[in-house]
Motif scaffolding. Structure first.
Motif, PDB file in Angstrom:
ATOM      1  N   GLU A 130     -38.410 152.425   9.433  1.00 50.92           N
ATOM      2  CA  GLU A 130     -39.129 151.599   8.413  1.00 50.92           C
ATOM      3  C   GLU A 130     -40.543 150.810   8.973  1.00 50.92           C
ATOM      4  N   LEU A 131     -40.235 150.622  10.336  1.00 50.17           N
ATOM      5  CA  LEU A 131     -41.544 149.921  11.046  1.00 50.17           C
ATOM      6  C   LEU A 131     -42.746 150.782  11.073  1.00 50.17           C
ATOM      7  N   GLN A 132     -42.311 152.083  10.951  1.00 47.33           N
ATOM      8  CA  GLN A 132     -43.388 153.056  11.108  1.00 47.33           C
ATOM      9  C   GLN A 132     -43.991 153.284   9.484  1.00 47.33           C
ATOM     10  N   GLN A 133     -43.455 152.763   8.713  1.00 46.24           N
ATOM     11  CA  GLN A 133     -44.207 152.899   7.197  1.00 46.24           C
ATOM     12  C   GLN A 133     -45.037 151.978   7.085  1.00 46.24           C
ATOM     13  N   CYS A 134     -45.284 151.108   8.150  1.00 57.00           N
ATOM     14  CA  CYS A 134     -46.459 149.814   8.094  1.00 57.00           C
ATOM     15  C   CYS A 134     -47.687 150.161   8.460  1.00 57.00           C
ATOM     16  N   HIS A 135     -48.576 149.648   8.004  1.00 56.59           N
ATOM     17  CA  HIS A 135     -50.076 149.434   8.585  1.00 56.59           C
ATOM     18  C   HIS A 135     -49.957 148.734   9.894  1.00 56.59           C
ATOM     19  N   TYR A 136     -49.417 147.590   9.840  1.00 60.84           N
ATOM     20  CA  TYR A 136     -49.620 146.556  10.891  1.00 60.84           C
ATOM     21  C   TYR A 136     -48.187 146.137  11.328  1.00 60.84           C
ATOM     22  N   HIS A 137     -47.907 145.411  12.412  1.00 58.90           N
ATOM     23  CA  HIS A 137     -46.692 144.832  12.835  1.00 58.90           C
ATOM     24  C   HIS A 137     -47.038 143.465  12.845  1.00 58.90           C
ATOM     25  N   VAL A 138     -46.110 142.313  13.005  1.00 58.75           N
ATOM     26  CA  VAL A 138     -46.656 140.930  13.132  1.00 58.75           C
ATOM     27  C   VAL A 138     -45.239 140.513  13.698  1.00 58.75           C
ATOM     28  N   ASN A 139     -45.639 139.698  15.004  1.00 57.23           N
ATOM     29  CA  ASN A 139     -44.492 139.063  15.720  1.00 57.23           C
ATOM     30  C   ASN A 139     -44.865 137.487  15.703  1.00 57.23           C
ATOM     31  N   ILE A 140     -43.728 136.712  15.489  1.00 61.08           N
ATOM     32  CA  ILE A 140     -43.966 135.480  15.680  1.00 61.08           C
ATOM     33  C   ILE A 140     -43.775 135.005  17.209  1.00 61.08           C
ATOM     34  N   PRO A 141     -44.648 134.510  17.839  1.00 58.08           N
ATOM     35  CA  PRO A 141     -44.539 134.205  19.247  1.00 58.08           C
ATOM     36  C   PRO A 141     -43.466 133.149  19.536  1.00 58.08           C
ATOM     37  N   THR A 142     -42.674 133.378  20.344  1.00 58.93           N
ATOM     38  CA  THR A 142     -41.377 132.357  20.462  1.00 58.93           C
ATOM     39  C   THR A 142     -41.320 132.042  22.008  1.00 58.93           C
ATOM     40  N   ALA A 143     -40.179 131.164  22.326  1.00 57.03           N
ATOM     41  CA  ALA A 143     -39.870 131.023  23.666  1.00 57.03           C
ATOM     42  C   ALA A 143     -39.163 132.324  24.250  1.00 57.03           C
ATOM     43  N   GLU A 144     -39.298 132.569  25.536  1.00 54.01           N
ATOM     44  CA  GLU A 144     -38.936 133.856  25.906  1.00 54.01           C
ATOM     45  C   GLU A 144     -37.475 134.011  26.104  1.00 54.01           C
ATOM     46  N   ALA A 145     -36.800 132.976  26.093  1.00 56.61           N
ATOM     47  CA  ALA A 145     -35.233 133.013  26.069  1.00 56.61           C
ATOM     48  C   ALA A 145     -34.677 133.524  24.751  1.00 56.61           C
ATOM     49  N   TYR A 146     -35.299 133.242  23.424  1.00 54.81           N
ATOM     50  CA  TYR A 146     -34.640 133.483  22.437  1.00 54.81           C
ATOM     51  C   TYR A 146     -35.638 133.892  21.386  1.00 54.81           C
ATOM     52  N   SER A 147     -35.914 135.173  20.892  1.00 53.30           N
ATOM     53  CA  SER A 147     -37.103 135.324  20.322  1.00 53.30           C
ATOM     54  C   SER A 147     -36.800 135.647  18.973  1.00 53.30           C
ATOM     55  N   SER A 148     -35.613 135.820  18.479  1.00 56.69           N
ATOM     56  CA  SER A 148     -35.233 136.182  17.052  1.00 56.69           C
ATOM     57  C   SER A 148     -34.846 134.961  16.143  1.00 56.69           C
ATOM     58  N   LEU A 149     -35.699 134.792  15.123  1.00 50.59           N
ATOM     59  CA  LEU A 149     -35.632 133.491  14.173  1.00 50.59           C
ATOM     60  C   LEU A 149     -34.781 133.924  13.207  1.00 50.59           C
ATOM     61  N   ASN A 150     -34.308 133.056  12.675  1.00 46.37           N
ATOM     62  CA  ASN A 150     -33.450 133.027  11.430  1.00 46.37           C
ATOM     63  C   ASN A 150     -34.357 133.872  10.132  1.00 46.37           C
ATOM     64  N   LEU A 151     -33.921 134.633   9.424  1.00 46.55           N
ATOM     65  CA  LEU A 151     -34.678 135.421   8.560  1.00 46.55           C
ATOM     66  C   LEU A 151     -35.415 134.683   7.504  1.00 46.55           C
ATOM     67  N   ALA A 152     -34.685 133.460   7.038  1.00 43.18           N
ATOM     68  CA  ALA A 152     -35.718 132.724   6.113  1.00 43.18           C
ATOM     69  C   ALA A 152     -36.880 131.724   6.981  1.00 43.18           C
ATOM     70  N   MET A 153     -36.515 131.500   8.226  1.00 40.26           N
ATOM     71  CA  MET A 153     -37.419 130.721   9.173  1.00 40.26           C
ATOM     72  C   MET A 153     -38.790 131.434   9.314  1.00 40.26           C
ATOM     73  N   ALA A 154     -38.350 132.856   9.637  1.00 39.53           N
ATOM     74  CA  ALA A 154     -39.501 133.744   9.790  1.00 39.53           C
ATOM     75  C   ALA A 154     -40.304 133.998   8.408  1.00 39.53           C
TER      76      ALA A 154
END
Ligand code: SAH
Length: 244
Positions: A130-154
């Motif tokens: 699915e990611l390979q169907q994208c032109h770009y990827h975007v990552n929201i920078p976070t604290a190193e210890a926990y990088s996964s935001l709640n979906l709606a927060m993202a």
């Protein structure tokens, strides 16, 4: 409050969302920032009252959400596709910062391109294919210890950046003389290319390695327009005609 900034052709695509509450919260995050087109790819539990409750005054966004069977269906007519991801993937892809993403989405939507932003499953994110169907990827920078935001927060962070770009003076894209190719037409081109590469003996589907992924990355990175897709399809057909 910002009046009258809306983005009619920017769709937020949530892929196989498990919790209906997240769908509602994402809808609210969207409406707060002027987005209204929600596409749900194979949601686990939808429609569901919980989605409506969590959306508060954005029930219109939930109720007008379109359900699609696959990511390919959800983005078929899109000319810019951006995937969000909490972590780095094996094969690097062109990346945008959230701010750059907001600017790009705003300027492309203003230029009349159909834009999709993909968000993954709560537990597993987006699949590589699915990611390979994208032109770009975007990552929201976070604290190193926990990088996964709640979906709606993202969704909130990305939607916020789109509205901020619209409020500021994000540079507009330089005009192009052709329409950008749709995601669907690029998929057909990649299928055609794979077929031809097999026929000429360059590509062995039993030992594919990363060939098609690398070619897919090349073809999404250059942002093909509709004419270029037609030229390449014609070129592949000419090769096939010659060797058959
Ligand atoms: N464990 C999953 C996280 C899924 S979180 C993974 O490793 O990918 C659900 C979705 O929220 C993600 O698929 C992505 O769309 C979005 N998301 C969460 N954290 C994010 C971050 N730091 N940057 C960009 N998107 C993020």
């Amino acid at each position: 409050m910002t009046d009258a900034i809306t983005f009619p052709d920017v769709r937020i695509v949530l892929v196989e969302t498990t919790h209906p509450g997240n769908i509602g919260a994402a809808a609210r995050a969207m409406k707060n920032m002027g987005l209204s087109r929600l596409v749900l790819v194979a949601p686990r539990d939808f429609p569901n009252e919980k989605a409506v409750w969590r959306s508060a005054s954005a029930s219109d966004v939930v109720e007008s959400a379109v359900v699609a069977d696959s990511v390919a269906d959800a983005i078929a007519d899109c000319q810019l596709v951006i995937g969000t991801s909490a972590r780095d993937r094996r094969i690097p892809w062109p990346m945008l910062e959230p701010r750059e993403c907001g600017e790009k989405v705003f300027s492309e939507a203003t230029a009349g391109n159909a834009v999709a932003i993909l968000f993954g499953r709560e537990a597993r994110g987006l699949k590589n294919e699915e990611l390979q169907q994208c032109h770009y990827h975007v990552n929201i920078p976070t604290a190193e210890a926990y990088s996964s935001l709640n979906l709606a927060m993202a969704v909130q962070v990305i939607a916020y950046e789109i509205l901020q770009a619209a409020r500021g003076d994000a540079p507009l894209e330089a005009p192009w003389d052709m329409e950008f190719a749709s995601a669907e037409s690029v998929e057909h081109l990649i299928d055609h290319l794979e077929q031809t590469l097999i026929e000429v003996g360059f590509h062995d589907p039993d030992n594919p390695r990363q060939l098609m992924t690398r070619l897919r990355r090349l073809l999404t990175r250059v942002r093909l327009d509709a004419m270029e897709v037609n030229i390449l399809r014609g070129f592949l057909s000419a090769i096939e005609k010659k060797i058959r």
